[in-house]
Design an enzyme around this catalytic site. Structure first.
Site, PDB file in Angstrom:
ATOM      1  N   TYR A 241       8.471  -7.323  -7.917  1.00  0.00           N
ATOM      2  CA  TYR A 241       8.044  -6.148  -7.148  1.00  0.00           C
ATOM      3  C   TYR A 241       7.708  -4.986  -8.097  1.00  0.00           C
ATOM      4  CZ  TYR A 241       8.197  -2.489  -3.532  1.00  0.00           C
ATOM      5  OH  TYR A 241       7.892  -1.434  -2.685  1.00  0.00           O
TER       6      TYR A 241
ATOM      7  N   THR B 104       0.829  -1.210   0.000  1.00  0.00           N
ATOM      8  CA  THR B 104       0.000   0.000   0.000  1.00  0.00           C
ATOM      9  C   THR B 104       0.862   1.257   0.000  1.00  0.00           C
ATOM     10  OG1 THR B 104      -0.077  -0.251   2.384  1.00  0.00           O
ATOM     11  CG2 THR B 104      -2.020  -1.002   1.171  1.00  0.00           C
TER      12      THR B 104
ATOM     13  N   GLU C  63      17.887   4.499  -1.807  1.00  0.00           N
ATOM     14  CA  GLU C  63      17.561   3.139  -2.267  1.00  0.00           C
ATOM     15  C   GLU C  63      16.980   3.172  -3.689  1.00  0.00           C
ATOM     16  OE1 GLU C  63      16.763   0.423   0.556  1.00  0.00           O
ATOM     17  OE2 GLU C  63      16.078  -1.088  -0.848  1.00  0.00           O
TER      18      GLU C  63
ATOM     19  N   SER D 161      15.357 -11.005   4.310  1.00  0.00           N
ATOM     20  CA  SER D 161      14.191 -11.851   4.596  1.00  0.00           C
ATOM     21  C   SER D 161      12.949 -11.024   4.879  1.00  0.00           C
ATOM     22  CB  SER D 161      14.485 -12.818   5.728  1.00  0.00           C
ATOM     23  OG  SER D 161      15.074 -12.137   6.768  1.00  0.00           O
ATOM     24  N   GLY D 162      12.968  -9.760   4.461  1.00  0.00           N
ATOM     25  CA  GLY D 162      11.744  -8.958   4.524  1.00  0.00           C
ATOM     26  C   GLY D 162      11.552  -8.194   5.818  1.00  0.00           C
TER      27      GLY D 162
ATOM     28  N   ASP E  41       9.721   1.163   4.843  1.00  0.00           N
ATOM     29  CA  ASP E  41      10.820   0.592   5.631  1.00  0.00           C
ATOM     30  C   ASP E  41      11.626   1.689   6.322  1.00  0.00           C
ATOM     31  OD1 ASP E  41       9.815  -1.547   4.218  1.00  0.00           O
ATOM     32  OD2 ASP E  41      11.563  -1.806   2.945  1.00  0.00           O
TER      33      ASP E  41
HETATM   34  C1  GLA Z   1       9.089  -3.816   0.635  1.00  0.00           C
HETATM   35  C2  GLA Z   1       9.305  -2.381   0.227  1.00  0.00           C
HETATM   36  C3  GLA Z   1       8.303  -1.466   0.938  1.00  0.00           C
HETATM   37  C4  GLA Z   1       6.880  -1.974   0.739  1.00  0.00           C
HETATM   38  C5  GLA Z   1       6.783  -3.459   1.065  1.00  0.00           C
HETATM   39  C6  GLA Z   1       5.428  -4.045   0.711  1.00  0.00           C
HETATM   40  O1  GLA Z   1       9.375  -3.975   1.996  1.00  0.00           O
HETATM   41  O2  GLA Z   1      10.618  -1.971   0.538  1.00  0.00           O
HETATM   42  O3  GLA Z   1       8.433  -0.142   0.474  1.00  0.00           O
HETATM   43  O4  GLA Z   1       6.424  -1.700  -0.564  1.00  0.00           O
HETATM   44  O5  GLA Z   1       7.754  -4.214   0.367  1.00  0.00           O
HETATM   45  O6  GLA Z   1       4.434  -3.467   1.497  1.00  0.00           O
END
Ligand code: GLA
Length: 389
Positions: free
Chosen positions: A224, A39, A163, A126-127, A175
């Site tokens: 992505y 979002t 980034e 890993s997110g 993030d």
């Molecule tokens: C990654 C991206 C964020 C966001 C999420 C999905 O973490 O870095 O900016 O788009 O995916 O919500």
């Protein structure tokens, strides 16, 4: 490891590697989203938690305009000139430090070089935003070295720009904002258009647990960018029909339904997911405030179903992990986190049953997939800051 032990451990390593004492100390956390997948780049909402897994940097200034960077997590030394430009691009993790240095210099901000040592407690790639936490820590470090203040929202935007423009990942603001502006004891209900947030406390007896599938994922990969492109394609069509639409944020579900036949079916599904996910962010904030566990579980289940069927960011390892989460004792909810495509997921668990939850989830997932997962209870933690020297 306690903070003072970690500090002593890093100080010793810094002396060994650079032959002197560190003078500057900064830290910045990772994050996990409780609701609001994809979002942020649609100018929508996210319920996000900065977590007590983070990146620390210890540093000492240099007088030659160079940055020499080492990590305690990854071998090797990386060096670059602060004013060196793109032709001296470093590789690996140090690009996140160099990209921030470049963007700050483009802003006309001056700071000396340094020797720096990173120590991180976030699993990499890993997110959980290990890269954003490094960017945020680097921004603070350079501001301290240069003796200038960086207003937090500006710092988050500069790290995002680093980034996007230097690293080349077209991420949204989630993030970096979470890493810099996070709060201990609360999630943030982040408004990605206005770059403001409200606090959204999580009940004390509800424990966030990160469930790392350990399935490989690659955020800078094409998937992505392709999701972003679908959203933009939807906005282009809808903006031609509905006055005032500049992002999916401006579109209601009724409007999307009205113009659905004009959209490519994949684009329509992806836009629908984003609109529903935005609504679920507010729904989850309300459910957490009311401690309505039935609603928390249902909203997270809907979010995962949308991620799998509409936005198509799930992979078999995530489905196996969700099954393990939902079968474990004490579970309240489970869903994806970050960009998806593997990586970490988030469960909310009755605090007094966390140990049983962790053991059961790890066991069922390992049994189903043959991979040993990483299951970690986390706490919300304050955003990036200096550690006293
Ligand atoms: C990654 C991206 C964020 C966001 C999420 C999905 O973490 O870095 O900016 O788009 O995916 O919500």
């Amino acid at each position: 490891m306690q903070s003072d032990e970690r500090r002593a451990f890093m100080r010793e390593a810094f002396r060994t590697r650079f032959g002197r004492e560190p003078e500057y100390w900064v830290r910045a956390p990772g994050r996990v989203d409780a609701m609001g997948s994809h979002t942020d780049y649609n100018e929508g909402f996210v319920l996000t938690l900065s977590i007590d897994r983070d990146s620390w940097i210890a540093a000492a200034p240099r007088t030659d305009g160079r940055v020499c960077a080492e990590s305690m997590n990854v071998a090797g030394r990386h060096a670059f000139e602060i004013d060196g430009g793109v032709e001296t691009r470093v590789s690996g993790w140090a690009i996140y430090v160099q990209s921030v240095a470049q963007v700050l210099r483009q802003e006309g901000l001056a700071f000396p070089g340094c020797d720096l040592l990173v120590h991180g407690t976030l699993p990499l790639a890993s997110g959980l935003s290990s890269s954003a936490s490094l960017e945020a820590a680097a921004a603070l470090l350079f501001a301290s070295l240069g003796g200038f203040a960086l207003e937090p929202v500006r710092a988050a935007k500069l790290c995002q720009r680093a980034e996007n423009e230097v690293v080349g990942v077209q991420c949204g603001i989630l993030d970096q904002y979470s890493s810099i502006l996070g709060e201990a004891g609360s999630a943030l209900l982040l408004d990605c258009r206005h770059l403001t947030h409200a606090y959204a406390p999580i009940p004390d007896d509800l424990q966030p647990v990160i469930c790392d599938t350990r399935a490989p994922r690659e955020l800078s990969g094409s998937a992505y960018g392709e999701r972003r492109a679908s959203c933009e394609a939807g906005v282009r069509v809808l903006a031609g029909r509905i006055p005032g639409v500049t992002a999916l944020r401006d579109v209601t579900s009724a409007q999307l339904a009205e113009y659905a036949s004009e959209l490519d079916p994949t684009v329509e599904r992806r836009c629908r997911f984003v609109l529903e996910e935005n609504e679920r962010v507010h729904g989850l904030a309300r459910a957490l405030a009311a401690d309505d566990r039935g609603a928390i579980g249902a909203l997270c289940a809907q979010s995962f179903a949308g991620a799998r069927d509409l936005y198509e960011i799930s992979v078999p390892a995530m489905e196996a992990m969700l099954e393990a989460i939902l079968a474990a004792p004490g579970v309240v909810s489970g869903r994806q986190a970050g960009a998806g495509f593997g990586g970490c997921m988030l469960a909310l668990v009755e605090a007094q049953r966390v140990d049983d939850f962790v053991a059961s989830t790890a066991d069922s997932y390992a049994h189903a997939t043959g991979t040993v997962p990483g299951i970690h209870a986390v706490r919300s933690a304050v955003g990036a800051g200096l550690l006293s020297a």
